[in-house]
Design a protein around this motif. Structure first.
Motif, PDB file in Angstrom:
ATOM      1  N   LYS A 148     -63.659 -60.408  96.412  1.00  0.00           N
ATOM      2  CA  LYS A 148     -63.736 -59.904  95.047  1.00  0.00           C
ATOM      3  C   LYS A 148     -63.132 -58.503  94.936  1.00  0.00           C
ATOM      4  CE  LYS A 148     -67.918 -62.353  93.695  1.00  0.00           C
ATOM      5  NZ  LYS A 148     -69.307 -62.185  93.256  1.00  0.00           N
ATOM      6  N   ILE A 149     -63.341 -57.703  95.969  1.00  0.00           N
ATOM      7  CA  ILE A 149     -62.816 -56.329  95.936  1.00  0.00           C
ATOM      8  C   ILE A 149     -61.291 -56.349  95.916  1.00  0.00           C
ATOM      9  CG2 ILE A 149     -62.642 -54.187  97.245  1.00  0.00           C
ATOM     10  CD1 ILE A 149     -65.513 -54.670  98.171  1.00  0.00           C
ATOM     11  N   TRP A 150     -60.691 -57.198  96.764  1.00  0.00           N
ATOM     12  CA  TRP A 150     -59.222 -57.288  96.790  1.00  0.00           C
ATOM     13  C   TRP A 150     -58.681 -57.796  95.458  1.00  0.00           C
ATOM     14  CZ3 TRP A 150     -56.197 -54.933 100.042  1.00  0.00           C
ATOM     15  CH2 TRP A 150     -56.685 -54.602 101.294  1.00  0.00           C
ATOM     16  N   GLY A 151     -59.329 -58.805  94.901  1.00  0.00           N
ATOM     17  CA  GLY A 151     -58.882 -59.344  93.617  1.00  0.00           C
ATOM     18  C   GLY A 151     -58.985 -58.318  92.502  1.00  0.00           C
ATOM     19  N   SER A 152     -60.104 -57.589  92.479  1.00  0.00           N
ATOM     20  CA  SER A 152     -60.283 -56.557  91.459  1.00  0.00           C
ATOM     21  C   SER A 152     -59.243 -55.450  91.620  1.00  0.00           C
ATOM     22  CB  SER A 152     -61.685 -55.958  91.555  1.00  0.00           C
ATOM     23  OG  SER A 152     -62.660 -56.930  91.346  1.00  0.00           O
ATOM     24  N   THR A 153     -58.996 -55.064  92.869  1.00  0.00           N
ATOM     25  CA  THR A 153     -58.020 -54.010  93.133  1.00  0.00           C
ATOM     26  C   THR A 153     -56.625 -54.428  92.674  1.00  0.00           C
ATOM     27  OG1 THR A 153     -59.315 -53.274  95.022  1.00  0.00           O
ATOM     28  CG2 THR A 153     -57.025 -52.554  94.928  1.00  0.00           C
ATOM     29  N   LEU A 154     -56.229 -55.647  93.004  1.00  0.00           N
ATOM     30  CA  LEU A 154     -54.906 -56.129  92.597  1.00  0.00           C
ATOM     31  C   LEU A 154     -54.800 -56.273  91.080  1.00  0.00           C
ATOM     32  CD1 LEU A 154     -54.126 -58.756  95.363  1.00  0.00           C
ATOM     33  CD2 LEU A 154     -53.098 -56.503  95.052  1.00  0.00           C
ATOM     34  N   LEU A 155     -55.872 -56.717  90.442  1.00  0.00           N
ATOM     35  CA  LEU A 155     -55.873 -56.855  88.987  1.00  0.00           C
ATOM     36  C   LEU A 155     -55.727 -55.495  88.306  1.00  0.00           C
ATOM     37  CD1 LEU A 155     -56.173 -58.924  86.694  1.00  0.00           C
ATOM     38  CD2 LEU A 155     -58.626 -58.430  86.726  1.00  0.00           C
ATOM     39  N   ILE A 156     -56.452 -54.511  88.797  1.00  0.00           N
ATOM     40  CA  ILE A 156     -56.339 -53.157  88.246  1.00  0.00           C
ATOM     41  C   ILE A 156     -54.938 -52.615  88.477  1.00  0.00           C
ATOM     42  CG2 ILE A 156     -57.143 -50.775  88.534  1.00  0.00           C
ATOM     43  CD1 ILE A 156     -59.942 -51.956  89.051  1.00  0.00           C
ATOM     44  N   LEU A 157     -54.370 -52.853  89.668  1.00  0.00           N
ATOM     45  CA  LEU A 157     -53.017 -52.401  89.971  1.00  0.00           C
ATOM     46  C   LEU A 157     -52.009 -52.994  89.001  1.00  0.00           C
ATOM     47  CD1 LEU A 157     -50.998 -50.939  91.868  1.00  0.00           C
ATOM     48  CD2 LEU A 157     -50.905 -53.065  93.165  1.00  0.00           C
ATOM     49  N   VAL A 158     -52.112 -54.284  88.745  1.00  0.00           N
ATOM     50  CA  VAL A 158     -51.178 -54.947  87.829  1.00  0.00           C
ATOM     51  C   VAL A 158     -51.312 -54.380  86.418  1.00  0.00           C
ATOM     52  CG1 VAL A 158     -50.677 -57.155  86.705  1.00  0.00           C
ATOM     53  CG2 VAL A 158     -50.985 -57.053  89.174  1.00  0.00           C
ATOM     54  N   PHE A 159     -52.538 -54.192  85.967  1.00  0.00           N
ATOM     55  CA  PHE A 159     -52.743 -53.633  84.630  1.00  0.00           C
ATOM     56  C   PHE A 159     -52.201 -52.207  84.512  1.00  0.00           C
ATOM     57  CE2 PHE A 159     -56.319 -56.770  83.880  1.00  0.00           C
ATOM     58  CZ  PHE A 159     -55.570 -57.528  82.986  1.00  0.00           C
ATOM     59  N   LEU A 160     -52.415 -51.394  85.537  1.00  0.00           N
ATOM     60  CA  LEU A 160     -51.927 -50.014  85.483  1.00  0.00           C
ATOM     61  C   LEU A 160     -50.403 -49.943  85.532  1.00  0.00           C
ATOM     62  CD1 LEU A 160     -54.527 -48.138  87.695  1.00  0.00           C
ATOM     63  CD2 LEU A 160     -54.257 -48.036  85.223  1.00  0.00           C
ATOM     64  N   ILE A 161     -49.784 -50.778  86.347  1.00  0.00           N
ATOM     65  CA  ILE A 161     -48.319 -50.814  86.380  1.00  0.00           C
ATOM     66  C   ILE A 161     -47.782 -51.290  85.035  1.00  0.00           C
ATOM     67  CG2 ILE A 161     -46.334 -52.016  87.387  1.00  0.00           C
ATOM     68  CD1 ILE A 161     -47.723 -51.844  90.074  1.00  0.00           C
ATOM     69  N   GLY A 162     -48.422 -52.291  84.446  1.00  0.00           N
ATOM     70  CA  GLY A 162     -48.014 -52.764  83.122  1.00  0.00           C
ATOM     71  C   GLY A 162     -48.178 -51.691  82.060  1.00  0.00           C
ATOM     72  N   SER A 217     -48.122 -48.410  82.561  1.00  0.00           N
ATOM     73  CA  SER A 217     -47.080 -47.417  82.810  1.00  0.00           C
ATOM     74  C   SER A 217     -45.721 -47.895  82.316  1.00  0.00           C
ATOM     75  CB  SER A 217     -47.010 -47.121  84.308  1.00  0.00           C
ATOM     76  OG  SER A 217     -45.924 -46.293  84.614  1.00  0.00           O
ATOM     77  N   PHE A 218     -45.424 -49.157  82.586  1.00  0.00           N
ATOM     78  CA  PHE A 218     -44.165 -49.749  82.142  1.00  0.00           C
ATOM     79  C   PHE A 218     -44.082 -49.747  80.620  1.00  0.00           C
ATOM     80  CE2 PHE A 218     -41.642 -53.576  81.104  1.00  0.00           C
ATOM     81  CZ  PHE A 218     -40.446 -53.183  81.670  1.00  0.00           C
ATOM     82  N   GLY A 219     -45.161 -50.143  79.962  1.00  0.00           N
ATOM     83  CA  GLY A 219     -45.184 -50.174  78.498  1.00  0.00           C
ATOM     84  C   GLY A 219     -45.042 -48.794  77.875  1.00  0.00           C
ATOM     85  N   ILE A 220     -45.697 -47.814  78.442  1.00  0.00           N
ATOM     86  CA  ILE A 220     -45.600 -46.448  77.912  1.00  0.00           C
ATOM     87  C   ILE A 220     -44.181 -45.922  78.072  1.00  0.00           C
ATOM     88  CG2 ILE A 220     -46.327 -44.062  78.312  1.00  0.00           C
ATOM     89  CD1 ILE A 220     -49.137 -45.153  78.840  1.00  0.00           C
ATOM     90  N   ASP A 221     -43.563 -46.195  79.227  1.00  0.00           N
ATOM     91  CA  ASP A 221     -42.173 -45.778  79.425  1.00  0.00           C
ATOM     92  C   ASP A 221     -41.254 -46.400  78.372  1.00  0.00           C
ATOM     93  OD1 ASP A 221     -42.695 -44.128  81.541  1.00  0.00           O
ATOM     94  OD2 ASP A 221     -41.973 -45.503  83.088  1.00  0.00           O
ATOM     95  N   GLU A 257     -34.810 -46.518  79.089  1.00  0.00           N
ATOM     96  CA  GLU A 257     -34.145 -47.810  79.226  1.00  0.00           C
ATOM     97  C   GLU A 257     -34.970 -48.720  80.124  1.00  0.00           C
ATOM     98  OE1 GLU A 257     -30.272 -47.094  80.731  1.00  0.00           O
ATOM     99  OE2 GLU A 257     -29.608 -46.008  78.954  1.00  0.00           O
ATOM    100  N   LEU A 258     -34.678 -50.012  80.058  1.00  0.00           N
ATOM    101  CA  LEU A 258     -35.431 -51.002  80.824  1.00  0.00           C
ATOM    102  C   LEU A 258     -35.344 -50.742  82.321  1.00  0.00           C
ATOM    103  CD1 LEU A 258     -37.090 -53.616  80.726  1.00  0.00           C
ATOM    104  CD2 LEU A 258     -34.936 -54.860  80.876  1.00  0.00           C
ATOM    105  N   ILE A 259     -34.161 -50.425  82.834  1.00  0.00           N
ATOM    106  CA  ILE A 259     -33.997 -50.211  84.273  1.00  0.00           C
ATOM    107  C   ILE A 259     -34.734 -48.954  84.727  1.00  0.00           C
ATOM    108  CG2 ILE A 259     -31.818 -48.949  84.110  1.00  0.00           C
ATOM    109  CD1 ILE A 259     -32.673 -51.539  86.778  1.00  0.00           C
ATOM    110  N   THR A 260     -34.757 -47.909  83.891  1.00  0.00           N
ATOM    111  CA  THR A 260     -35.482 -46.683  84.228  1.00  0.00           C
ATOM    112  C   THR A 260     -36.982 -46.944  84.247  1.00  0.00           C
ATOM    113  OG1 THR A 260     -33.740 -45.398  83.158  1.00  0.00           O
ATOM    114  CG2 THR A 260     -35.790 -44.259  83.618  1.00  0.00           C
ATOM    115  N   SER A 261     -37.467 -47.719  83.294  1.00  0.00           N
ATOM    116  CA  SER A 261     -38.891 -48.061  83.260  1.00  0.00           C
ATOM    117  C   SER A 261     -39.288 -48.866  84.486  1.00  0.00           C
ATOM    118  CB  SER A 261     -39.218 -48.854  81.997  1.00  0.00           C
ATOM    119  OG  SER A 261     -38.974 -48.084  80.853  1.00  0.00           O
TER     120      SER A 261
END
Length: 73
Positions: free
Chosen positions: A2-16, A18-22, A28-32
């Motif tokens: 559960k810890i690994w799954g939660s960690t990966l889920l949080i990582l994906v959401f945070l990267i998303g 960051s990508f959305g804010i950029d 540009e898409l490549i810079t984001s």
């Protein structure tokens, strides 16, 4: 597991987030994508100092605890 799954889920959401804010800020898409995949490439020098300090503190704490357990044995 559960810890690994939660960690990966949080990582994906945070990267998303960051990508959305950029994209909303007008990058540009490549810079984001580059910023989302390589966070260390967009750090300021002060952030590098803080990052390295935290790594050294972690290593020092780990070594201290290791030597303390070796003394007790």
């Amino acid at each position: 597991m559960k810890i690994w799954g939660s960690t990966l889920l949080i990582l994906v959401f945070l990267i998303g987030l960051s990508f959305g804010i950029d994209l909303l800020m007008g990058f540009e898409l490549i810079t984001s994508l580059r910023n989302a995949v390589s966070p260390l490439a967009v750090m300021e020098p002060v952030e590098y100092v803080i990052f390295l300090s935290l790594i050294f503190i972690y290593i020092g704490k780990t070594m201290y605890e290791y030597y303390q357990t070796q003394k007790q044995s």
